[in-house]
Design a protein around this motif. Structure first.
Motif, PDB file in Angstrom:
ATOM      1  N   PRO A 159     129.718  60.717  29.469  1.00  0.00           N
ATOM      2  CA  PRO A 159     129.670  60.012  28.180  1.00  0.00           C
ATOM      3  C   PRO A 159     128.601  60.613  27.274  1.00  0.00           C
ATOM      4  CG  PRO A 159     129.874  58.446  29.980  1.00  0.00           C
ATOM      5  CD  PRO A 159     129.649  59.786  30.620  1.00  0.00           C
ATOM      6  N   GLY A 160     128.964  60.823  26.019  1.00  0.00           N
ATOM      7  CA  GLY A 160     128.062  61.440  25.064  1.00  0.00           C
ATOM      8  C   GLY A 160     128.284  62.925  24.892  1.00  0.00           C
ATOM      9  N   ASP A 161     129.118  63.526  25.756  1.00  0.00           N
ATOM     10  CA  ASP A 161     129.416  64.953  25.665  1.00  0.00           C
ATOM     11  C   ASP A 161     130.728  65.175  24.919  1.00  0.00           C
ATOM     12  OD1 ASP A 161     127.162  65.702  27.098  1.00  0.00           O
ATOM     13  OD2 ASP A 161     128.211  65.659  29.032  1.00  0.00           O
ATOM     14  N   HIS A 173     137.258  67.185  22.602  1.00  0.00           N
ATOM     15  CA  HIS A 173     137.443  66.142  23.606  1.00  0.00           C
ATOM     16  C   HIS A 173     136.091  65.508  23.907  1.00  0.00           C
ATOM     17  CE1 HIS A 173     141.185  68.449  24.447  1.00  0.00           C
ATOM     18  NE2 HIS A 173     141.665  67.246  24.659  1.00  0.00           N
ATOM     19  N   ALA A 174     136.035  64.200  23.808  1.00  0.00           N
ATOM     20  CA  ALA A 174     134.802  63.470  24.102  1.00  0.00           C
ATOM     21  C   ALA A 174     135.044  62.526  25.265  1.00  0.00           C
ATOM     22  CB  ALA A 174     134.350  62.668  22.880  1.00  0.00           C
ATOM     23  N   VAL A 175     134.136  62.526  26.233  1.00  0.00           N
ATOM     24  CA  VAL A 175     134.233  61.595  27.358  1.00  0.00           C
ATOM     25  C   VAL A 175     133.861  60.200  26.860  1.00  0.00           C
ATOM     26  CG1 VAL A 175     133.347  61.022  29.642  1.00  0.00           C
ATOM     27  CG2 VAL A 175     133.654  63.420  28.986  1.00  0.00           C
ATOM     28  N   VAL A 286     133.838  65.863  14.540  1.00  0.00           N
ATOM     29  CA  VAL A 286     132.927  65.140  15.431  1.00  0.00           C
ATOM     30  C   VAL A 286     132.582  63.778  14.837  1.00  0.00           C
ATOM     31  CG1 VAL A 286     130.610  65.147  16.446  1.00  0.00           C
ATOM     32  CG2 VAL A 286     131.978  67.232  16.469  1.00  0.00           C
ATOM     33  N   ASP A 287     132.421  63.718  13.521  1.00  0.00           N
ATOM     34  CA  ASP A 287     132.120  62.438  12.864  1.00  0.00           C
ATOM     35  C   ASP A 287     133.282  61.450  12.983  1.00  0.00           C
ATOM     36  OD1 ASP A 287     129.565  63.157  12.164  1.00  0.00           O
ATOM     37  OD2 ASP A 287     130.059  63.701  10.091  1.00  0.00           O
ATOM     38  N   ILE A 294     132.360  56.397  19.413  1.00  0.00           N
ATOM     39  CA  ILE A 294     132.042  57.267  20.547  1.00  0.00           C
ATOM     40  C   ILE A 294     130.684  57.911  20.316  1.00  0.00           C
ATOM     41  CG2 ILE A 294     132.754  59.322  21.817  1.00  0.00           C
ATOM     42  CD1 ILE A 294     135.635  58.656  21.001  1.00  0.00           C
ATOM     43  N   PRO A 295     129.733  57.708  21.204  1.00  0.00           N
ATOM     44  CA  PRO A 295     128.426  58.367  21.044  1.00  0.00           C
ATOM     45  C   PRO A 295     128.538  59.867  21.266  1.00  0.00           C
ATOM     46  CG  PRO A 295     128.530  57.243  23.166  1.00  0.00           C
ATOM     47  CD  PRO A 295     129.788  56.874  22.427  1.00  0.00           C
ATOM     48  N   VAL A 296     127.767  60.626  20.528  1.00  0.00           N
ATOM     49  CA  VAL A 296     127.764  62.084  20.653  1.00  0.00           C
ATOM     50  C   VAL A 296     126.323  62.538  20.846  1.00  0.00           C
ATOM     51  CG1 VAL A 296     128.305  64.286  19.540  1.00  0.00           C
ATOM     52  CG2 VAL A 296     129.817  62.317  19.202  1.00  0.00           C
ATOM     53  N   HIS A 297     126.019  63.042  22.045  1.00  0.00           N
ATOM     54  CA  HIS A 297     124.664  63.497  22.360  1.00  0.00           C
ATOM     55  C   HIS A 297     124.571  65.002  22.555  1.00  0.00           C
ATOM     56  CE1 HIS A 297     123.793  59.320  22.665  1.00  0.00           C
ATOM     57  NE2 HIS A 297     124.403  59.142  23.824  1.00  0.00           N
ATOM     58  N   ARG A 298     125.680  65.635  22.982  1.00  0.00           N
ATOM     59  CA  ARG A 298     125.716  67.085  23.192  1.00  0.00           C
ATOM     60  C   ARG A 298     127.088  67.612  22.800  1.00  0.00           C
ATOM     61  NH1 ARG A 298     124.114  68.758  29.225  1.00  0.00           N
ATOM     62  NH2 ARG A 298     125.757  67.212  29.670  1.00  0.00           N
TER      63      ARG A 298
END
Length: 391
Positions: A159-161, A173-175, A286-287, A294-298
Motif C-alpha cells: 500500500p502506498g506504492d 498500478h497502485a496497491v 497519479v493524482d 489511494i495514498p501514494v508514497h513511492r
C-alpha cells in the motif's frame, strides 16, 4: 464441452473487440454501472469483450463455448493432468470482465450478456496462497496469476506504492486494500489478497520516441539533449496528447507546444519539454489515484524510458515522492516463484527474500519546489488549451 477447443485463442492485445467493448458498456447501463458491478469498465483487452466479438463475428464458434480458461488457467489444467476441476486466481479472474472485484465472485450474467448464452461452469477462484493441486508426478502446482499481478509480487509492492510502466502507453498500478467503484480507476485483484487500482494514459514513451525522431536522434540522444536544458525548458511546455488521451479524457486532442520564443527555440529545450510533458501527464494520472482515496508514497518506474538520465533527473520533483527504478530483472517470474514458494510454505504471508538492488533510488526533497513549478507551468497551459476539462 469436455475440454475440446472451440477455436484458436484471441490474443489479449487484439484490437478487433474495441466496438464490442463499447457496446457492452452501453448495454449494461454505462461506465458507472460496470464500475459498481465489477470494479472496472471492460477494456478491449478483456475476455468479456472477446466473447461478444465472437458472438457477433463467429457465432458458430461462440455457440460451442461451454467454459473459458485464460492462458495460465489452461496451463495449470495441463500441469494437473487435465483434472476435472478447473482453477484460476483472483488476479487473472478480475481481468475477464465477468468476475467482480467488488463482490469477489463470478458474474455469470455478464458472461451471458456478451456470449448470448450461459457458460456451463467457471474455474474455481483460488486464494493467493492456495495450491491448485498436484501434478501426476507429485509436484505442487500454485494458483498462478496475471503478469501484472506477478510483477507487483516480485517487486514486493505494498500500500502506498504505484508502479508506472513506461511503454508506448503509460500504465499505472497502485496497491490498495479495497476495491473501488470509480469508472476513472479500474480495480483488479492482486496476488496477495489486496487490489491493484489501474489508470492508463495513451502517451508515455511514444512521446519521447516521437520527439527524438523530430530532432534526428534516438532516446539516448534525446536524454543527453534534455540534460543540457534546465527545469521548465525555458518556458516551453509540451502537452503530450499525440494519440488523443484517455487520462484526462481528451480522445480527439493533439499535442500542443506552447511558449515558443527566440531563446526557447533550441533542440535541448524541446527535448526537455518532451520529458517534462510526459512526466507531467503521468503525474496527473497519479493524482487521479489520489483523488480516488489511494495514498501514494513511492513511485516505481519500469520500462526502457525509465533508465534515461533525463527522466530520472526530472521524475522525483515532478512526482513529488521518492522514485524507485528497479534493477533489470524478470519480476513477473520472480513473483511467480514467490507465489509458488508461498503455496509450498503454507504461511500467512508470502515468503520474503532479498530482491535485486534498485538501479536508482531518487529522492525529491531537493527538487520538490522546482518540480512543483514545472507542474504549475504545465497545468496553466493545459487549462488554457483545454478549458473543457475545467467544467
Amino acid at each position: 464441452a469436455g475440454g475440446v477447443l472451440a477455436r484458436p485463442a484471441i490474443l489479449r492485445n487484439d484490437p478487433r473487440p474495441a466496438t464490442a467493448a463499447l457496446a457492452l458498456v452501453d448495454e449494461f447501463g454505462g461506465a458507472v454501472a460496470w464500475a459498481q458491478a465489477t470494479g472496472a469498465v471492460p477494456p478491449v483487452s478483456s475476455t468479456v469483450a472477446k466473447l461478444r466479438w465472437l458472438a457477433e463475428n463467429e457465432p458458430a464458434a461462440a455457440k460451442r463455448i461451454a467454459e473459458v480458461l485464460l492462458p495460465h488457467d489452461w496451463l495449470v489444467w495441463q500441469l494437473l493432468g487435465q483434472a476435472a476441476r478447473r482453477t484460476t486466481d483472483r488476479g487473472d479472474a478480475s481481468g475477464t470482465g465477468y468476475w467482480s472485484s467488488v463482490e469477489e465472485r463470478w458474474r455469470p450474467d455478464l458472461a451471458a450478456l456478451a456470449l448470448g448464452h450461459e457458460l456451463h461452469q467457471f474455474p474455481q477462484v483460488l486464494g493467493p496462497a492456495e495450491a491448485a493441486g498436484q501434478s501426476p508426478e507429485g509436484l505442487l502446482i500454485s494458483a498462478g496469476t496475471g503478469t501484472t499481478m506477478a510483477t507487483a509480487l516480485g517487486l514486493d509492492l505494498g500500500p502506498g506504492d504505484v508502479m508506472i510502466s513506461l511503454g508506448s502507453n503509460g500504465t499505472l498500478h497502485a496497491v490498495h486494500t479495497e476495491a473501488l467503484q470509480d469508472p476513472a480507476v479500474a480495480t483488479y485483484a492482486d496476488a496477495t489478497g489486496r487490489f491493484l487500482a489501474q489508470v492508463v494514459t495513451l502517451n508515455a514513451a511514444r512521446v519521447l520516441r516521437a520527439a527524438a525522431l523530430m530532432l534526428g536522434t534516438d532516446l539516448q540522444g534525446l536524454s543527453e539533449l534534455a540534460l543540457r536544458s534546465t527545469p521548465g525548458s525555458y518556458g516551453l511546455v509540451l502537452l503530450p496528447f499525440l494519440e488523443g488521451e484517455r487520462t484526462p479524457s481528451l480522445p480527439h486532442a493533439a499535442g500542443t507546444l506552447s511558449g515558443l520564443r527566440v531563446d526557447s527555440m533550441k533542440p535541448e529545450h524541446f527535448a526537455r519539454a518532451a520529458v517534462e510533458g510526459m512526466l507531467c501527464g503521468l503525474a496527473d494520472a497519479v493524482d487521479v489515484l489520489r483523488g480516488a482515496g489511494i495514498p501514494v508514497h513511492r513511485v516505481f518506474l519500469t520500462g526502457l524510458a525509465s533508465r534515461l538520465a533525463a527522466v530520472q533527473a526530472a521524475a522525483p520533483g515532478i512526482f513529488g515522492v521518492p522514485v524507485v527504478v528497479p534493477a533489470q530483472a524478470e519480476y513477473a517470474a520472480i513473483g511467480a516463484a514467490r507465489q509458488a514458494a508461498w503455496a509450498l510454505a503454507g504461511s500467512a504471508t508470502p515468503p520474503a527474500w532479498q530482491p535485486p538492488a534498485p538501479a536508482a533510488l531518487l529522492d525529491p526533497s531537493e527538487d520538490s519546489a522546482v518540480g512543483g513549478a514545472v507542474r504549475a507551468q504545465y497545468e496553466a497551459v493545459l487549462k488554457q488549451t483545454h478549458p473543457e476539462l475545467n467544467r
